[in-house]
Enzyme design. Sequence first.
Site, PDB file in Angstrom:
ATOM      1  N   CYS A  35       0.823  -1.207   0.000  1.00 55.46           N
ATOM      2  CA  CYS A  35       0.000   0.000   0.000  1.00 55.46           C
ATOM      3  C   CYS A  35       0.859   1.259   0.000  1.00 55.46           C
ATOM      4  O   CYS A  35       0.344   2.366   0.105  1.00 55.46           O
ATOM      5  CB  CYS A  35      -0.938  -0.002   1.207  1.00 55.46           C
ATOM      6  SG  CYS A  35      -2.100  -1.351   1.179  1.00 55.46           S
ATOM      7  N   ASP A  37       3.077   2.391   2.199  1.00 52.54           N
ATOM      8  CA  ASP A  37       3.593   2.840   3.483  1.00 52.54           C
ATOM      9  C   ASP A  37       3.508   1.685   4.469  1.00 52.54           C
ATOM     10  O   ASP A  37       2.481   1.012   4.533  1.00 52.54           O
ATOM     11  CB  ASP A  37       2.727   3.970   4.069  1.00 52.54           C
ATOM     12  CG  ASP A  37       3.083   5.311   3.476  1.00 52.54           C
ATOM     13  OD1 ASP A  37       4.271   5.579   3.291  1.00 52.54           O
ATOM     14  OD2 ASP A  37       2.155   6.087   3.211  1.00 52.54           O
ATOM     15  N   CYS A  62       7.891   7.376   2.324  1.00 51.97           N
ATOM     16  CA  CYS A  62       8.636   8.547   1.871  1.00 51.97           C
ATOM     17  C   CYS A  62       9.514   9.078   3.008  1.00 51.97           C
ATOM     18  O   CYS A  62       9.510   8.568   4.127  1.00 51.97           O
ATOM     19  CB  CYS A  62       7.648   9.617   1.427  1.00 51.97           C
ATOM     20  SG  CYS A  62       6.544  10.092   2.745  1.00 51.97           S
ATOM     21  N   CYS A 106       1.799  10.513   7.373  1.00 53.63           N
ATOM     22  CA  CYS A 106       2.979   9.875   7.979  1.00 53.63           C
ATOM     23  C   CYS A 106       2.915   9.965   9.502  1.00 53.63           C
ATOM     24  O   CYS A 106       3.306   9.032  10.203  1.00 53.63           O
ATOM     25  CB  CYS A 106       4.256  10.546   7.470  1.00 53.63           C
ATOM     26  SG  CYS A 106       4.444  10.423   5.695  1.00 53.63           S
TER      27      CYS A 106
END
Length: 334
Positions: A35, A37, A62, A106
């Site tokens: 997915c 992450d 990221c 995040c």
Amino acid sequence: MWDYTDKVKDYFFNPKNAGVLNEANAVGEVGAIACGDALKLMLSVDPESEVILEAKFQTFGCGSAIASSSALTEIIIGKTLDEALKITNQDIADFLGGLPPEKMHCSVMGYEALQSAVANYRGEVWKDDHEEGELVCKCFGVDAGLIERAIKMNKLTTVEQITDYTKAGGGCLTCFDKLEEILSNANAEMVAEGLLAEHEAYRVGAADPKKLKEKAQAAKAQAAQAPQPQPQQTLTQISPLAPMSPLPPPSAGMTNLQKIRMIEEIIEELRPHLKKDGGDCELVDVDGSNVLVKLSGACVGCQLSSVTLSGIQERLMAKLGFPVRVVPVGRNAH
Ligand code: FES
């Protein structure tokens, strides 16, 4: 262009507490590499005082995911589990001096991993278990529970914000109707509880899915053009990713052709997630145990490309059941 604070850049290139914590007695895992992450948080908790003595993480995502995970470990070390549970995703973002709105997901991932790790320590089942929750966004594997929590904790009132905080809705937007429904219901509850003014609450039909798609595409194009900050260390030094779980037994009886097809399929599965951040990866060749790939788009010159390559490598090994080495070729070779 996304504006990162100096602290985000520092934690991005010099992550603290990255790696495996062998003596962990609490582990929380959220997201999935498929997915785009994933985060594994490992804690060493003193059984007497419940103080977090050590915390380490492995992540695939990221640079903001690395910075957020690293920040989280710094925040929680020295706190008791009860104190740690009070930390919100906004606290993680604040610790870093803020995150671009598009990267708030995040910090949410960090929050969820912490909740999951504490539940694991206490022998409880974290309620974010996707088998229990209703999967809403198939593109990013986001369930209703995570979306509701993000809405209530961050007082979200638009579908666009849901995408920023959870990634849900950042792809095909098939989930748009469901996102609207969850948002309007959650906002109505917040109004009833006096947490939100009535005029701020979302009403179904207020968002235009076409505009959201245009915005997502524009963000992708922006990510592809964004220059990357220069690191202080080499890529291999900063890459916190190592295999998150033991390899399964080697697959038996697979011909070379079958192996290559399987490698191709796995890389194809991952490409949409790399494309979402403006990058891409193609299989060039398979030479023994070396898988040669070509990175393109935002992945070229990205200082975190080693993290991406490690993630692809781990994914391949987990599915194939034997070790392979992912080697970048072309402009990105090193
Ligand atoms: S299902 Fe949510 S963006 Fe595709």
